[in-house]
Each structure stands twice: as structure tokens, then as C-alpha cells.
Design a protein around this motif. Structure first.
Motif, PDB file in Angstrom:
ATOM      1  N   ALA A 115      41.696  -4.293  -8.047  1.00 46.91           N
ATOM      2  CA  ALA A 115      41.812  -5.683  -6.004  1.00 46.91           C
ATOM      3  C   ALA A 115      41.700  -7.031  -6.950  1.00 46.91           C
ATOM      4  CB  ALA A 115      39.834  -4.937  -5.635  1.00 46.91           C
ATOM      5  N   MET A 116      42.511  -7.222  -6.110  1.00 48.95           N
ATOM      6  CA  MET A 116      42.269  -8.793  -6.210  1.00 48.95           C
ATOM      7  C   MET A 116      43.060  -8.972  -8.000  1.00 48.95           C
ATOM      8  SD  MET A 116      40.792 -10.450  -3.301  1.00 48.95           S
ATOM      9  CE  MET A 116      40.947 -12.090  -3.642  1.00 48.95           C
ATOM     10  N   LYS A 117      43.122  -8.190  -8.629  1.00 52.12           N
ATOM     11  CA  LYS A 117      43.920  -8.863 -10.528  1.00 52.12           C
ATOM     12  C   LYS A 117      42.710  -8.863 -11.042  1.00 52.12           C
ATOM     13  CE  LYS A 117      48.127  -9.371  -9.200  1.00 52.12           C
ATOM     14  NZ  LYS A 117      49.088  -8.550  -9.715  1.00 52.12           N
ATOM     15  N   LEU A 118      41.296  -8.239 -10.280  1.00 50.76           N
ATOM     16  CA  LEU A 118      39.951  -7.514 -11.058  1.00 50.76           C
ATOM     17  C   LEU A 118      40.175  -5.739 -11.215  1.00 50.76           C
ATOM     18  CD1 LEU A 118      38.247 -10.599  -9.443  1.00 50.76           C
ATOM     19  CD2 LEU A 118      38.638 -10.300 -11.818  1.00 50.76           C
ATOM     20  N   MET A 119      39.842  -5.327 -12.416  1.00 50.04           N
ATOM     21  CA  MET A 119      39.548  -4.180 -12.548  1.00 50.04           C
ATOM     22  C   MET A 119      37.960  -4.301 -12.684  1.00 50.04           C
ATOM     23  SD  MET A 119      42.354  -3.389 -13.170  1.00 50.04           S
ATOM     24  CE  MET A 119      43.602  -4.192 -13.624  1.00 50.04           C
ATOM     25  N   ASN A 120      37.318  -2.655 -11.619  1.00 51.67           N
ATOM     26  CA  ASN A 120      36.447  -2.847 -11.056  1.00 51.67           C
ATOM     27  C   ASN A 120      36.604  -0.919 -11.529  1.00 51.67           C
ATOM     28  OD1 ASN A 120      35.713  -4.828  -9.749  1.00 51.67           O
ATOM     29  ND2 ASN A 120      37.503  -4.160  -8.316  1.00 51.67           N
ATOM     30  N   GLU A 121      35.125  -1.033 -12.589  1.00 47.61           N
ATOM     31  CA  GLU A 121      34.692   0.365 -13.243  1.00 47.61           C
ATOM     32  C   GLU A 121      34.331   1.309 -12.027  1.00 47.61           C
ATOM     33  OE1 GLU A 121      32.636  -0.133 -16.394  1.00 47.61           O
ATOM     34  OE2 GLU A 121      34.866  -0.048 -17.444  1.00 47.61           O
ATOM     35  N   VAL A 122      34.476   1.836 -11.705  1.00 43.88           N
ATOM     36  CA  VAL A 122      33.463   2.917 -10.955  1.00 43.88           C
ATOM     37  C   VAL A 122      33.007   3.918 -11.647  1.00 43.88           C
ATOM     38  CG1 VAL A 122      33.673   4.953  -8.760  1.00 43.88           C
ATOM     39  CG2 VAL A 122      35.355   3.032  -9.052  1.00 43.88           C
ATOM     40  N   LYS A 123      31.467   4.693 -11.093  1.00 41.71           N
ATOM     41  CA  LYS A 123      30.879   4.676 -12.126  1.00 41.71           C
ATOM     42  C   LYS A 123      29.636   5.679 -11.891  1.00 41.71           C
ATOM     43  CE  LYS A 123      30.062   1.119 -15.258  1.00 41.71           C
ATOM     44  NZ  LYS A 123      30.150   0.742 -16.264  1.00 41.71           N
ATOM     45  N   ALA A 124      30.252   7.165 -12.197  1.00 36.16           N
ATOM     46  CA  ALA A 124      28.789   8.170 -12.006  1.00 36.16           C
ATOM     47  C   ALA A 124      28.056   7.390 -11.144  1.00 36.16           C
ATOM     48  CB  ALA A 124      29.105   9.062 -12.422  1.00 36.16           C
ATOM     49  N   HIS A 125      27.078   7.940 -10.164  1.00 37.96           N
ATOM     50  CA  HIS A 125      25.866   7.854  -9.874  1.00 37.96           C
ATOM     51  C   HIS A 125      24.619   8.943  -9.742  1.00 37.96           C
ATOM     52  CE1 HIS A 125      27.830  10.017  -6.813  1.00 37.96           C
ATOM     53  NE2 HIS A 125      26.198  10.289  -6.430  1.00 37.96           N
ATOM     54  N   LYS A 126      25.134  10.049 -10.477  1.00 37.62           N
ATOM     55  CA  LYS A 126      24.061  11.186 -11.068  1.00 37.62           C
ATOM     56  C   LYS A 126      25.073  11.863 -12.316  1.00 37.62           C
ATOM     57  CE  LYS A 126      24.957  14.552  -7.785  1.00 37.62           C
ATOM     58  NZ  LYS A 126      24.507  14.944  -6.304  1.00 37.62           N
ATOM     59  N   ALA A 127      24.483  12.704 -12.934  1.00 41.21           N
ATOM     60  CA  ALA A 127      24.398  13.544 -14.234  1.00 41.21           C
ATOM     61  C   ALA A 127      25.384  14.961 -13.221  1.00 41.21           C
ATOM     62  CB  ALA A 127      23.787  14.410 -14.440  1.00 41.21           C
ATOM     63  N   CYS A 128      26.484  15.138 -13.202  1.00 35.68           N
ATOM     64  CA  CYS A 128      27.716  16.066 -12.165  1.00 35.68           C
ATOM     65  C   CYS A 128      28.918  16.548 -12.853  1.00 35.68           C
ATOM     66  CB  CYS A 128      27.745  15.365 -10.816  1.00 35.68           C
ATOM     67  SG  CYS A 128      28.853  13.316 -11.422  1.00 35.68           S
ATOM     68  N   LYS A 129      29.130  17.395 -12.207  1.00 36.66           N
ATOM     69  CA  LYS A 129      30.904  17.903 -13.291  1.00 36.66           C
ATOM     70  C   LYS A 129      31.949  17.484 -12.181  1.00 36.66           C
ATOM     71  CE  LYS A 129      32.680  22.302 -14.412  1.00 36.66           C
ATOM     72  NZ  LYS A 129      32.797  23.887 -14.089  1.00 36.66           N
ATOM     73  N   ILE A 130      32.799  16.820 -12.592  1.00 38.72           N
ATOM     74  CA  ILE A 130      33.874  16.817 -12.167  1.00 38.72           C
ATOM     75  C   ILE A 130      35.008  17.813 -11.218  1.00 38.72           C
ATOM     76  CG2 ILE A 130      36.526  15.450 -11.432  1.00 38.72           C
ATOM     77  CD1 ILE A 130      34.013  13.661 -11.655  1.00 38.72           C
ATOM     78  N   VAL A 131      34.750  18.416 -10.113  1.00 39.67           N
ATOM     79  CA  VAL A 131      35.281  19.894  -9.447  1.00 39.67           C
ATOM     80  C   VAL A 131      37.219  19.000  -9.033  1.00 39.67           C
ATOM     81  CG1 VAL A 131      35.582  21.131  -7.838  1.00 39.67           C
ATOM     82  CG2 VAL A 131      33.843  20.502  -8.644  1.00 39.67           C
ATOM     83  N   LYS A 132      36.883  17.650  -8.935  1.00 37.59           N
ATOM     84  CA  LYS A 132      38.352  17.930  -8.160  1.00 37.59           C
ATOM     85  C   LYS A 132      38.871  16.235  -8.670  1.00 37.59           C
ATOM     86  CE  LYS A 132      41.985  18.795  -5.002  1.00 37.59           C
ATOM     87  NZ  LYS A 132      42.468  20.512  -3.262  1.00 37.59           N
ATOM     88  N   ILE A 133      39.926  16.193  -8.630  1.00 35.37           N
ATOM     89  CA  ILE A 133      39.920  14.797  -8.220  1.00 35.37           C
ATOM     90  C   ILE A 133      41.129  13.889  -7.558  1.00 35.37           C
ATOM     91  CG2 ILE A 133      41.336  12.944  -9.512  1.00 35.37           C
ATOM     92  CD1 ILE A 133      40.864  13.876 -12.634  1.00 35.37           C
TER      93      ILE A 133
END
Length: 151
Positions: A115-133
Motif C-alpha cells: 500500500a503506497m509503496k510500503l510492504m505490510n506483512e499479514v501474519k497469522a493471528h492463531k495456529a491454523c492450517k491454510i485450506v484455500k488461498i
């Protein structure tokens, strides 16, 4: 020095000749400032269009079927915290942070939103398994858009 039309014309020519924005001269208590007028810029912002996938059954669009399929996953979702461009890796050619089936721990980076040339990491808020992107790499997302289905 006397400020007359000839002097003013000479100053104006020097603005163009030397690509100046402003020239000022003061003589006998008279101050003259000549400024080059900046043209107005018309900036047009174009809102990217969101592509809505559709399923066609017997030639008829079945948007509800897609939503039903997502609901049947019985998952929670990680959503976009802001508007920006979604990236699955830290740089082109680098491996994705997560893939379908990846089990993550709290605080682990899932993706980046630029966003506006800044790279913002989105982090997991809890332990989980990725089912679908749910978003393609390089696509624009809005705040609240579903990024990952998790369980």
C-alpha cells in the motif's frame, strides 16, 4: 537601475532561457518578482474492477453456487487489513510464504499487502492450517476481502 518594460521583458526571457521558476529584482525601493506559472495537472484515478467468478450451469450464471461452495468449507477466514496489492512472496521468484495445506503458528507471515509503496506483512493471528488461498498473486484487495480460508 530603473525598472521599465525593457527590464521586465529581459527578466521574463531569462526565466525561459535558464529554465527558472522565479526571478526577483529590487531597485530604488521597488521590488519586482516574476514567477513562471505552473500548469495544472489533472490526475485521474481509476478504480480497478473486481472480477467476480461465475459458474455456468445449463447456460445460466450460478453465482450463489460459488458462495455455497465457500460456505461448505466450514472455515474461518483471514481478511485484508487494508487496501493494496496482494503478494504471496517477498519478491518475484521467491517461494510463497504459505501454500494450501501449510500449518502456521501465530505471528507467521502469510502474505504481503503493498500500500503506497510500503510492504505490510499479514501474519497469522492463531495456529491454523491454510485450506484455500482466495486471492491471486498481484491482485488488488480491499479492506475486509477474504484472503485465506483456514481451519
Amino acid at each position: 537601475m530603473k525598472i521599465d518594460v525593457k527590464t521586465i521583458r529581459a527578466l521574463a526571457e531569462n526565466i525561459e532561457k535558464y529554465k527558472l521558476n522565479e526571478v526577483a529584482i529590487e531597485s530604488e525601493g521597488v521590488k519586482l518578482v516574476i514567477k513562471k506559472e505552473k500548469p495544472e495537472r489533472n490526475i485521474e484515478y481509476i478504480q480497478p474492477q473486481q472480477i467476480i467468478p461465475q459458474v455456468f450451469i445449463d447456460g445460466e450464471a450460478q453465482e450463489d453456487k460459488i458462495e455455497e461452495a465457500e460456505e461448505n468449507l466450514n472455515c474461518e477466514y483471514i481478511t485484508a487489513p487494508m487496501v493494496g496489492t496482494f503478494y504471496t512472496s517477498s519478491a518475484p521468484g521467491n517461494p510463497a510464504f504459505v501454500r494450501v495445506g501449510t500449518e502456521v503458528v501465530p505471528g507467521e507471515t502469510l502474505c504481503i499487502i503493498e500500500a503506497m509503496k510500503l510492504m505490510n506483512e499479514v501474519k497469522a493471528h492463531k495456529a491454523c492450517k491454510i485450506v484455500k488461498i482466495l486471492v491471486e498473486d498481484g491482485k488488488v484487495v480491499k479492506k475486509g476481502d477474504k484472503l485465506f480460508a483456514i481451519e
